[in-house]
Design a protein around this motif. Structure first.
Motif, PDB file in Angstrom:
ATOM      1  N   THR A  74      42.283  52.556  28.724  1.00  0.00           N
ATOM      2  CA  THR A  74      41.496  51.503  27.406  1.00  0.00           C
ATOM      3  C   THR A  74      41.549  50.079  27.034  1.00  0.00           C
ATOM      4  OG1 THR A  74      42.951  52.553  26.729  1.00  0.00           O
ATOM      5  CG2 THR A  74      40.611  53.901  26.298  1.00  0.00           C
ATOM      6  N   LYS A  75      43.261  50.025  27.470  1.00  0.00           N
ATOM      7  CA  LYS A  75      43.992  49.073  26.532  1.00  0.00           C
ATOM      8  C   LYS A  75      44.462  47.822  28.289  1.00  0.00           C
ATOM      9  CE  LYS A  75      45.747  49.728  22.345  1.00  0.00           C
ATOM     10  NZ  LYS A  75      46.995  49.735  21.761  1.00  0.00           N
ATOM     11  N   LYS A  76      43.504  48.302  29.212  1.00  0.00           N
ATOM     12  CA  LYS A  76      43.442  47.479  31.172  1.00  0.00           C
ATOM     13  C   LYS A  76      43.453  45.559  30.609  1.00  0.00           C
ATOM     14  CE  LYS A  76      40.545  47.110  33.563  1.00  0.00           C
ATOM     15  NZ  LYS A  76      39.147  47.335  34.403  1.00  0.00           N
ATOM     16  N   LYS A  77      44.414  45.191  31.023  1.00  0.00           N
ATOM     17  CA  LYS A  77      44.069  43.744  31.128  1.00  0.00           C
ATOM     18  C   LYS A  77      43.008  43.343  31.874  1.00  0.00           C
ATOM     19  CE  LYS A  77      47.130  39.844  32.307  1.00  0.00           C
ATOM     20  NZ  LYS A  77      46.301  38.925  31.553  1.00  0.00           N
ATOM     21  N   ILE A  78      41.984  42.071  31.423  1.00  0.00           N
ATOM     22  CA  ILE A  78      41.434  41.642  32.455  1.00  0.00           C
ATOM     23  C   ILE A  78      41.822  41.405  33.638  1.00  0.00           C
ATOM     24  CG2 ILE A  78      39.146  40.310  32.104  1.00  0.00           C
ATOM     25  CD1 ILE A  78      38.928  42.233  30.349  1.00  0.00           C
ATOM     26  N   GLU A  79      40.943  41.939  34.676  1.00  0.00           N
ATOM     27  CA  GLU A  79      41.503  41.160  36.332  1.00  0.00           C
ATOM     28  C   GLU A  79      40.337  40.359  36.374  1.00  0.00           C
ATOM     29  OE1 GLU A  79      41.415  44.963  38.007  1.00  0.00           O
ATOM     30  OE2 GLU A  79      43.305  45.516  37.781  1.00  0.00           O
ATOM     31  N   GLY A  93      33.852  34.628  46.270  1.00  0.00           N
ATOM     32  CA  GLY A  93      33.167  35.394  44.927  1.00  0.00           C
ATOM     33  C   GLY A  93      33.860  35.676  44.249  1.00  0.00           C
ATOM     34  N   ILE A  94      33.819  35.408  43.468  1.00  0.00           N
ATOM     35  CA  ILE A  94      34.551  35.857  41.808  1.00  0.00           C
ATOM     36  C   ILE A  94      33.871  36.432  41.300  1.00  0.00           C
ATOM     37  CG2 ILE A  94      36.105  34.558  39.772  1.00  0.00           C
ATOM     38  CD1 ILE A  94      35.605  31.811  41.365  1.00  0.00           C
ATOM     39  N   GLY A  95      34.633  37.702  40.224  1.00  0.00           N
ATOM     40  CA  GLY A  95      34.428  38.579  39.780  1.00  0.00           C
ATOM     41  C   GLY A  95      35.782  39.413  39.058  1.00  0.00           C
ATOM     42  N   HIS A  96      34.901  40.292  37.945  1.00  0.00           N
ATOM     43  CA  HIS A  96      35.802  41.268  37.159  1.00  0.00           C
ATOM     44  C   HIS A  96      36.018  42.335  37.910  1.00  0.00           C
ATOM     45  CE1 HIS A  96      31.941  43.128  36.468  1.00  0.00           C
ATOM     46  NE2 HIS A  96      32.662  43.659  35.580  1.00  0.00           N
ATOM     47  N   THR A  97      35.840  42.887  38.775  1.00  0.00           N
ATOM     48  CA  THR A  97      36.080  44.021  39.979  1.00  0.00           C
ATOM     49  C   THR A  97      35.955  43.401  41.602  1.00  0.00           C
ATOM     50  OG1 THR A  97      34.321  44.787  40.296  1.00  0.00           O
ATOM     51  CG2 THR A  97      34.877  45.771  38.039  1.00  0.00           C
ATOM     52  N   PRO A  98      36.021  44.376  42.119  1.00  0.00           N
ATOM     53  CA  PRO A  98      36.976  43.762  43.796  1.00  0.00           C
ATOM     54  C   PRO A  98      35.142  43.731  44.007  1.00  0.00           C
ATOM     55  CG  PRO A  98      38.700  44.941  43.475  1.00  0.00           C
ATOM     56  CD  PRO A  98      37.891  45.170  42.310  1.00  0.00           C
ATOM     57  N   GLY A 131      31.500  36.009  30.600  1.00  0.00           N
ATOM     58  CA  GLY A 131      30.813  35.253  31.753  1.00  0.00           C
ATOM     59  C   GLY A 131      30.413  36.013  33.196  1.00  0.00           C
ATOM     60  N   LEU A 132      31.873  36.650  34.033  1.00  0.00           N
ATOM     61  CA  LEU A 132      31.898  37.545  34.524  1.00  0.00           C
ATOM     62  C   LEU A 132      30.986  38.467  34.632  1.00  0.00           C
ATOM     63  CD1 LEU A 132      35.899  36.998  35.255  1.00  0.00           C
ATOM     64  CD2 LEU A 132      34.340  35.715  36.853  1.00  0.00           C
ATOM     65  N   THR A 133      30.894  38.903  33.511  1.00  0.00           N
ATOM     66  CA  THR A 133      29.972  40.262  33.658  1.00  0.00           C
ATOM     67  C   THR A 133      28.674  39.973  33.711  1.00  0.00           C
ATOM     68  OG1 THR A 133      31.823  40.907  31.882  1.00  0.00           O
ATOM     69  CG2 THR A 133      30.144  42.073  31.746  1.00  0.00           C
ATOM     70  N   ALA A 134      28.635  38.522  32.938  1.00  0.00           N
ATOM     71  CA  ALA A 134      27.487  38.513  32.555  1.00  0.00           C
ATOM     72  C   ALA A 134      26.931  38.049  34.434  1.00  0.00           C
ATOM     73  CB  ALA A 134      27.008  36.597  31.797  1.00  0.00           C
ATOM     74  N   GLN A 135      27.325  37.382  35.552  1.00  0.00           N
ATOM     75  CA  GLN A 135      27.606  37.781  36.343  1.00  0.00           C
ATOM     76  C   GLN A 135      27.094  37.911  37.063  1.00  0.00           C
ATOM     77  OE1 GLN A 135      29.637  33.887  37.714  1.00  0.00           O
ATOM     78  NE2 GLN A 135      30.201  35.148  39.995  1.00  0.00           N
ATOM     79  N   SER A 136      27.373  39.457  36.913  1.00  0.00           N
ATOM     80  CA  SER A 136      27.713  40.294  38.137  1.00  0.00           C
ATOM     81  C   SER A 136      26.719  41.425  38.008  1.00  0.00           C
ATOM     82  CB  SER A 136      29.012  41.182  37.241  1.00  0.00           C
ATOM     83  OG  SER A 136      29.265  42.437  36.171  1.00  0.00           O
ATOM     84  N   HIS A 137      25.721  40.869  36.122  1.00  0.00           N
ATOM     85  CA  HIS A 137      25.091  41.268  35.640  1.00  0.00           C
ATOM     86  C   HIS A 137      23.200  41.334  36.824  1.00  0.00           C
ATOM     87  CE1 HIS A 137      26.184  44.100  31.740  1.00  0.00           C
ATOM     88  NE2 HIS A 137      27.341  43.912  32.957  1.00  0.00           N
ATOM     89  N   THR A 138      23.589  39.738  37.381  1.00  0.00           N
ATOM     90  CA  THR A 138      22.626  39.875  37.582  1.00  0.00           C
ATOM     91  C   THR A 138      22.736  39.453  39.104  1.00  0.00           C
ATOM     92  OG1 THR A 138      23.886  37.140  37.996  1.00  0.00           O
ATOM     93  CG2 THR A 138      22.638  36.623  36.071  1.00  0.00           C
ATOM     94  N   ILE A 139      24.038  40.436  40.024  1.00  0.00           N
ATOM     95  CA  ILE A 139      23.726  40.971  40.986  1.00  0.00           C
ATOM     96  C   ILE A 139      22.492  41.872  41.530  1.00  0.00           C
ATOM     97  CG2 ILE A 139      24.842  42.132  42.759  1.00  0.00           C
ATOM     98  CD1 ILE A 139      27.603  41.630  41.662  1.00  0.00           C
ATOM     99  N   LYS A 140      22.039  41.376  42.838  1.00  0.00           N
ATOM    100  CA  LYS A 140      20.476  41.898  43.524  1.00  0.00           C
ATOM    101  C   LYS A 140      21.052  42.611  44.047  1.00  0.00           C
ATOM    102  CE  LYS A 140      17.307  37.991  43.606  1.00  0.00           C
ATOM    103  NZ  LYS A 140      16.968  36.633  45.302  1.00  0.00           N
TER     104      LYS A 140
END
Lengths: 500, 244
Positions: A17-22, A161-166, A186-195
């Protein structure tokens, strides 16, 4: 390079729940196979088109090729015959997976200097987490620029490549190297555009997704989780969980090996010692990078020179003080190499070391450090050129007989015993006492001698020998002063020292 | 690499004044007041000093003991290159020389001798070099002299008597001989300070003189073993033990 590596499984990216943004960065090395082969070669064939091939179903195909070869129209997975038709001068090398892994470990070592969270990802890449490094480097842009600069020394091509998860970092991998990192939104939005085509799914799942008109991650995340689980198997849900960070990714973290070992080859052979200097410098540079990564200092290194046929020749180089100065490592090794008898030709040079000490435990003199290091450098150079036996140092032993009290040992820099006496003693001691002539009541050593004072009896320890000597001070007509003794048992006279 | 390295680079800047460093002087005191007067202040600094002694054991090394003491006690390394004999550590310590800072180096040939001398000077250590089997060339000595000047360190070269007739690039060349016990005669053969040809007699400390002829030597009272043949003694004791 890395022989032993302790590995441990860690959870990369965990739910909380209180995880630092990776912030994860996937580093991909498309030319890894080529770099791995070239990095171990003394002579690098850079001016000619080069390709690495692999065998697939009895057909040799291009695995990767240099930029120069690409200009001829050569592409990956192209058959070798086609490639040779396009470029008859093409240099071909067979893929070696073990060398690729070896090279990837070297790249991981560089990445480890920037962050401790480094893991191997697939066959071609590394994944690193950098959210904790921003303060040290000032900005992520600066960090990624420095990382690129260091990596490009060993890699001809690097993309990321950059993202909030590996997984999102891996799937976001671009065809170029990015240094700008968007904010978390922006990172989350970027991951949503992945095909969704990028996902490793079964053909059935891919077909099903297309039929439903779902093309991107955003499309599928709009659906309720129950709908997804009803229509697709666990494969897709698992990947989505990894992508969004709901489920932690399991990888083996890279840990630094306890021993440094690296080599360079020259299949044509090296025939003179001067030609060995370049590969030696390269290997020492890699050693220094390893030492920097571990914050270690090195006191001993071992060189091996392998001929094409016959036995290898080794060279052990020891330093009076541990350090990680590349130039000093090289200058001492070079001096010692000059004394070494090498095989006619050397095809491989190996450098190993496992004698390290932590730099944290070392204290440096704030003002006089340069003086101490110069002394150590001098001793190392003299030892390397003249040999260990050529250097010695006087020290005092608690013994009665002069030759035992005066211990001239190999250079150790031990603290001498303090045993001050007021007796008159000579500055020089002869290596072994020399018998002198006695003619009636006169002693002769080049010239007649006169006894000035004495005797002073010196005996050895009774349990060792029964030597008893009466020492006298004597001089000759020309003013030279000597230290003589008469052996009590044999009554013979010897000269033992000189008052220079 | 380390903080000290950064600091050393900073201290290379001449505009930074260092309180601990003495101001540059042209001479180093020899420790013998009369000799200092003769040499206009002492040994020339950062120079090649050639010492030619007519024979061994007259106090030629004794002359340098104060210089060695100062150098080693301030943690300066001193290299003895090809000394004629091994230093007798108790005597050197008695002279207040820090043995930890003394390094004895033996070379196998002239090339090694020259390389060692150059390397030593380049690393800022004080060099005492003895010429044994070979006579150094003028050009090589000149290189050493320039190296000493560049590295601001002294070289004391103990040369052979037969080289006195040869030219020398040394900044100071002195000849030493003795005709009386505990007296060392020094003649300046070459100097930049206009003291060529001047000489001095230095009185050396020594044991009290008490001449004794061989047939009147005092027989030591203490003797650990009797004058009997001791080689049989262990066997005798073994027999005694076995008998008992």
């Amino acid at each position: 390079m890395i022989q032993t590596s302790k590995s441990k499984s860690n959870r990369i990216g965990s739910k909380g729940t209180k995880k630092k943004i990776e912030i994860w960065v996937y580093l991909c090395f498309p030319q890894l196979a080529l770099d791995a082969l070239l990095s171990q070669l003394v002579k690098q064939a850079c001016n000619k088109p080069l390709a690495v091939i692999f065998q697939k179903q009895q057909t040799k195909r291009i695995y990767c090729c240099s930029t120069l070869a690409e200009r001829y129209g050569i592409e990956t997975h192209m058959s070798l015959s086609t490639a040779l038709a396009l470029c008859p001068d093409l240099h071909i090398k067979t893929r070696e997976v073990s060398k690729e892994r070896y090279h990837l470990e070297r790249l991981a070592l560089i990445a480890y200097r920037f962050t401790s969270t480094v893991a191997f990802y697939g066959q071609l890449g590394l994944i690193i987490e950098i959210s904790r490094c921003k303060k040290l480097y000032g900005s992520y842009d600066n960090l990624l620029q420095q990382l690129y600069f260091q990596m490009s020394k060993y890699s001809s091509k690097l993309i990321n490549g950059i993202g909030h998860t590996p997984l999102s970092a891996h799937l976001n991998c671009q065809s170029n190297y990015q240094i700008h990192i968007p904010d978390i939104g922006g990172l989350t939005a970027q991951s949503h555009t992945i095909k969704l085509d990028e996902f490793k799914l079964s053909q059935r799942n891919h077909k099903h997704l297309k039929q439903l008109g779902l093309h991107t991650v955003a499309d599928i995340l709009r659906l309720p989780r129950s709908t997804i689980s009803n229509n697709f198997d666990n494969e897709l849900i698992s990947q989505l969980d990894l992508l969004t960070g709901v489920k932690p990714d399991l990888y083996t973290l890279f840990t630094l090996p306890n021993k440094f070992s690296d080599y360079m080859q020259n299949p044509d052979g090296i025939y003179n010692k001067d030609a060995l200097h370049v590969p030696m410098k390269t290997l020492l540079l890699r050693l220094c990078e390893y030492l920097k990564s571990r914050n270690y200092l090195c006191q001993e290194i071992q060189w091996y020179f392998f001929p094409l046929l016959g036995e290898s020749v080794s060279m052990h180089v020891k330093f009076s003080k541990a350090h990680r100065n590349k130039n000093n490592f090289f200058s001492i090794s070079r001096l010692q190499l000059e004394q070494l008898k090498l095989p006619y030709s050397v095809t491989e040079i190996l450098l190993e070391s496992d004698k390290f000490i932590s730099a944290f435990n070392c204290n440096f003199d704030f003002f006089d450090g340069n003086n101490v290091s110069r002394k150590n450098e001098l001793i190392d150079q003299l030892t390397a050129r003249l040999g260990k036996t050529s250097l010695s140092q006087p020290s005092i032993q608690a013994e009665y007989l002069p030759e035992q009290a005066n211990l001239v040992h190999e250079k150790q820099f031990l603290a001498p015993r303090s045993s001050k006496k007021n007796n008159f003693r000579p500055l020089w001691l002869l290596a072994s006492p020399l018998p002198i002539k006695q003619n009636e009541n006169k002693l002769f050593w080049h010239r007649p001698l006169s006894i000035l004072s004495g005797p002073e009896r010196l005996c050895d320890n009774w349990w060792r020998s029964d030597q008893q000597r009466d020492y006298y001070l004597a001089h000759d007509m020309k003013g030279s002063r000597y230290w003589l003794y008469r052996d009590v048992r044999s009554k013979r006279w010897f000269i033992h020292g000189m008052f220079a | 690499m380390h903080d000290s390295e950064i600091l050393n680079n900073l201290l290379l800047n001449r505009s930074i004044w260092r309180g601990s460093k003495p101001t540059s002087e042209k001479h180093i005191p020899t420790g013998h007041p009369n000799l200092d007067v003769l040499l206009n202040g002492g040994w020339p600094k950062a120079a090649l000093v050639e010492l030619v002694s007519h024979q061994e054991g007259i106090g030629e090394l004794n002359l340098l003991l104060p210089t060695l003491e100062n150098h080693t006690q301030s943690d300066g390394l001193c290299v003895l290159l090809n000394p004629p004999h091994q230093p007798y550590a108790p005597a050197w310590e008695e002279a207040n020389i820090n043995l930890r800072q003394i390094l004895i180096v033996r070379s196998q040939n002239y090339d090694e001798w020259l390389w060692t001398a150059e390397t030593t000077i380049r690393h800022g250590a004080l060099l005492l070099a003895w010429v044994s089997r070979y006579i150094p060339r003028y050009s090589d000595l000149r290189k050493l002299k320039l190296s000493a000047l560049h590295n601001k360190q002294n070289i004391f070269l103990f040369n052979k008597v037969n080289t006195l007739s040869l030219a020398s690039p040394a900044s100071l060349r002195i000849e030493m001989y003795s005709s009386m016990l505990h007296e060392l005669f020094i003649i300046v053969r070459k100097s930049k300070d206009n003291c060529n040809g001047k000489s001095i007699k230095i009185k050396q400390t020594g044991a009290p003189i008490q001449y004794t002829s061989l047939n009147k030597l005092v027989a030591p009272i203490y003797s650990a073993f009797p004058d009997k043949d001791l080689s049989q003694k262990p066997n005798d004791s073994v027999k005694t033990l076995s008998n008992t």
